[in-house]
Write a protein that holds these residues in place. Sequence first.
Motif, PDB file in Angstrom:
ATOM      1  N   MET A   1       0.841  -1.197   0.000  1.00 26.21           N
ATOM      2  CA  MET A   1       0.000   0.000   0.000  1.00 26.21           C
ATOM      3  C   MET A   1       0.876   1.246   0.000  1.00 26.21           C
ATOM      4  O   MET A   1       1.932   1.241   0.623  1.00 26.21           O
ATOM      5  N   TYR A   6      -1.667   4.996   4.891  1.00 32.94           N
ATOM      6  CA  TYR A   6      -1.812   4.639   6.313  1.00 32.94           C
ATOM      7  C   TYR A   6      -2.213   5.859   7.138  1.00 32.94           C
ATOM      8  O   TYR A   6      -3.106   5.799   7.970  1.00 32.94           O
ATOM      9  N   TYR A  19     -16.057   3.425   6.216  1.00 29.15           N
ATOM     10  CA  TYR A  19     -15.635   2.635   7.382  1.00 29.15           C
ATOM     11  C   TYR A  19     -16.785   2.435   8.358  1.00 29.15           C
ATOM     12  O   TYR A  19     -16.967   1.352   8.916  1.00 29.15           O
ATOM     13  N   GLY A  45      -4.080  -8.463   8.721  1.00 31.00           N
ATOM     14  CA  GLY A  45      -3.971  -7.275   7.861  1.00 31.00           C
ATOM     15  C   GLY A  45      -4.751  -6.161   8.535  1.00 31.00           C
ATOM     16  O   GLY A  45      -5.635  -5.549   7.937  1.00 31.00           O
ATOM     17  N   GLY A  47      -4.208  -3.195   9.414  1.00 29.49           N
ATOM     18  CA  GLY A  47      -4.102  -1.791   9.017  1.00 29.49           C
ATOM     19  C   GLY A  47      -3.806  -0.922  10.223  1.00 29.49           C
ATOM     20  O   GLY A  47      -3.010  -1.287  11.103  1.00 29.49           O
ATOM     21  N   ASP A  66       0.015  -7.352  10.851  1.00 32.92           N
ATOM     22  CA  ASP A  66       0.144  -6.613   9.588  1.00 32.92           C
ATOM     23  C   ASP A  66       1.600  -6.700   9.154  1.00 32.92           C
ATOM     24  O   ASP A  66       2.509  -6.823   9.981  1.00 32.92           O
ATOM     25  N   LEU A  67       1.787  -6.625   7.848  1.00 32.44           N
ATOM     26  CA  LEU A  67       3.142  -6.757   7.305  1.00 32.44           C
ATOM     27  C   LEU A  67       3.945  -5.474   7.488  1.00 32.44           C
ATOM     28  O   LEU A  67       5.168  -5.495   7.546  1.00 32.44           O
ATOM     29  N   TYR A  68       3.256  -4.329   7.568  1.00 34.25           N
ATOM     30  CA  TYR A  68       3.967  -3.066   7.474  1.00 34.25           C
ATOM     31  C   TYR A  68       4.063  -2.346   8.818  1.00 34.25           C
ATOM     32  O   TYR A  68       3.047  -2.139   9.490  1.00 34.25           O
ATOM     33  N   ALA A  71       1.694   0.608   9.673  1.00 34.09           N
ATOM     34  CA  ALA A  71       0.334   0.249  10.106  1.00 34.09           C
ATOM     35  C   ALA A  71       0.343  -0.027  11.609  1.00 34.09           C
ATOM     36  O   ALA A  71      -0.502   0.483  12.355  1.00 34.09           O
ATOM     37  N   SER A  87       3.515 -11.604   7.686  1.00 30.94           N
ATOM     38  CA  SER A  87       2.683 -11.704   6.486  1.00 30.94           C
ATOM     39  C   SER A  87       1.569 -12.711   6.721  1.00 30.94           C
ATOM     40  O   SER A  87       1.767 -13.725   7.419  1.00 30.94           O
ATOM     41  N   VAL A  88       0.428 -12.452   6.114  1.00 30.89           N
ATOM     42  CA  VAL A  88      -0.670 -13.427   6.174  1.00 30.89           C
ATOM     43  C   VAL A  88      -0.278 -14.740   5.486  1.00 30.89           C
ATOM     44  O   VAL A  88      -0.939 -15.752   5.651  1.00 30.89           O
ATOM     45  N   VAL A 106      -7.593  -7.199   2.423  1.00 31.20           N
ATOM     46  CA  VAL A 106      -6.149  -7.469   2.543  1.00 31.20           C
ATOM     47  C   VAL A 106      -5.674  -8.394   1.417  1.00 31.20           C
ATOM     48  O   VAL A 106      -4.683  -8.097   0.736  1.00 31.20           O
ATOM     49  N   GLU A 109      -4.233  -7.448  -2.151  1.00 31.24           N
ATOM     50  CA  GLU A 109      -3.052  -6.594  -2.357  1.00 31.24           C
ATOM     51  C   GLU A 109      -1.920  -7.343  -3.061  1.00 31.24           C
ATOM     52  O   GLU A 109      -1.785  -8.559  -2.929  1.00 31.24           O
ATOM     53  N   ALA A 111       1.031  -7.494  -2.261  1.00 27.85           N
ATOM     54  CA  ALA A 111       1.929  -8.145  -1.291  1.00 27.85           C
ATOM     55  C   ALA A 111       1.407  -9.517  -0.862  1.00 27.85           C
ATOM     56  O   ALA A 111       2.073 -10.212  -0.097  1.00 27.85           O
ATOM     57  N   ARG A 135     -13.499  -9.947   3.748  1.00 26.46           N
ATOM     58  CA  ARG A 135     -14.083  -8.932   2.847  1.00 26.46           C
ATOM     59  C   ARG A 135     -13.059  -8.568   1.782  1.00 26.46           C
ATOM     60  O   ARG A 135     -11.877  -8.393   2.080  1.00 26.46           O
TER      61      ARG A 135
END
Length: 244
Positions: A1, A6, A19, A45, A47, A66-68, A71, A87-88, A106, A109, A111, A135
Amino acid sequence: MDPREYELMYQVEDRHWWYQGMASITRAMINRWVHTPNPRILDAGCGTGAAMTTYLADYGKVSGVDLYPQALEFCRKRNASRLARASVLNLPFAPASFNIVTSFDVLYERAVADEVTALKEFFRILTPNGKILLRLPAYDWLRGQHDERVHTNRRYTKKLVKELLQQSGFVIEHISYVNTFLFPLAVIKRLSERVFPSKGVQSDLALSPGSFNGILRYILASEAPLAARISLPYGLSVIAVGRK
Ligand SMILES: C[S@@+](CC[C@H](N)C(=O)[O-])C[C@H]1O[C@@H](n2cnc3c(N)ncnc32)[C@H](O)[C@@H]1O
């Protein structure tokens, strides 16, 4: 992303109609389809942490992954404590660690190289009869500038989500398109973006002016009881409940 996303997400996710409306829909899905007392929940994920720290926390003990790092920084600002960077595709949890896995927007993406690998990881860490609430954005032909900002690899149909969940071992309990009532408006917006492209890559997360934001939130949230009961025939997102 895109890293700018973010900050933007963190700033608007408590107020933005999308949201807020999606939170109502997700609550309706959980209330109807997930009946586990005091569940352990993983938001995969997660976020910037709004789902974890607002409505998911009402149902049980929530962890986020989350990977990042950007986030997770924002999750900490929301006082979320059970956080992991991973990572998922390779989750740092033992089998049967959670009763519910949620994953909101998620797996689409770039990634996430392979959704089935991620879904099998969710399956592995769930308890028997554990639930996945998934979702994803709908229809590849609806790609817009926002998809560039969030690094969309692909968008989905209900049929594809069903197949991916089943390939990963899940039994589908419920699946529906959502964001159905606003679908015609969104199609017009996406098509007009193509005819009149703006400079730079735009995010959809800019807040609409006050009353307009309220109206859109009301329209989206009003789908919640329907989407939890029947399978809506089209919409901007696909939402599914699967059982291990
Ligand atoms: C569009 S955001 C959605 C965030 C949150 N679930 C929500 O609904 O607001 C996608 C999130 O997935 C995360 N992500 C992308 N690829 C990932 C991966 N392979 N493993 C874990 N998280 C990932 C991104 O860092 C980002 O936080």
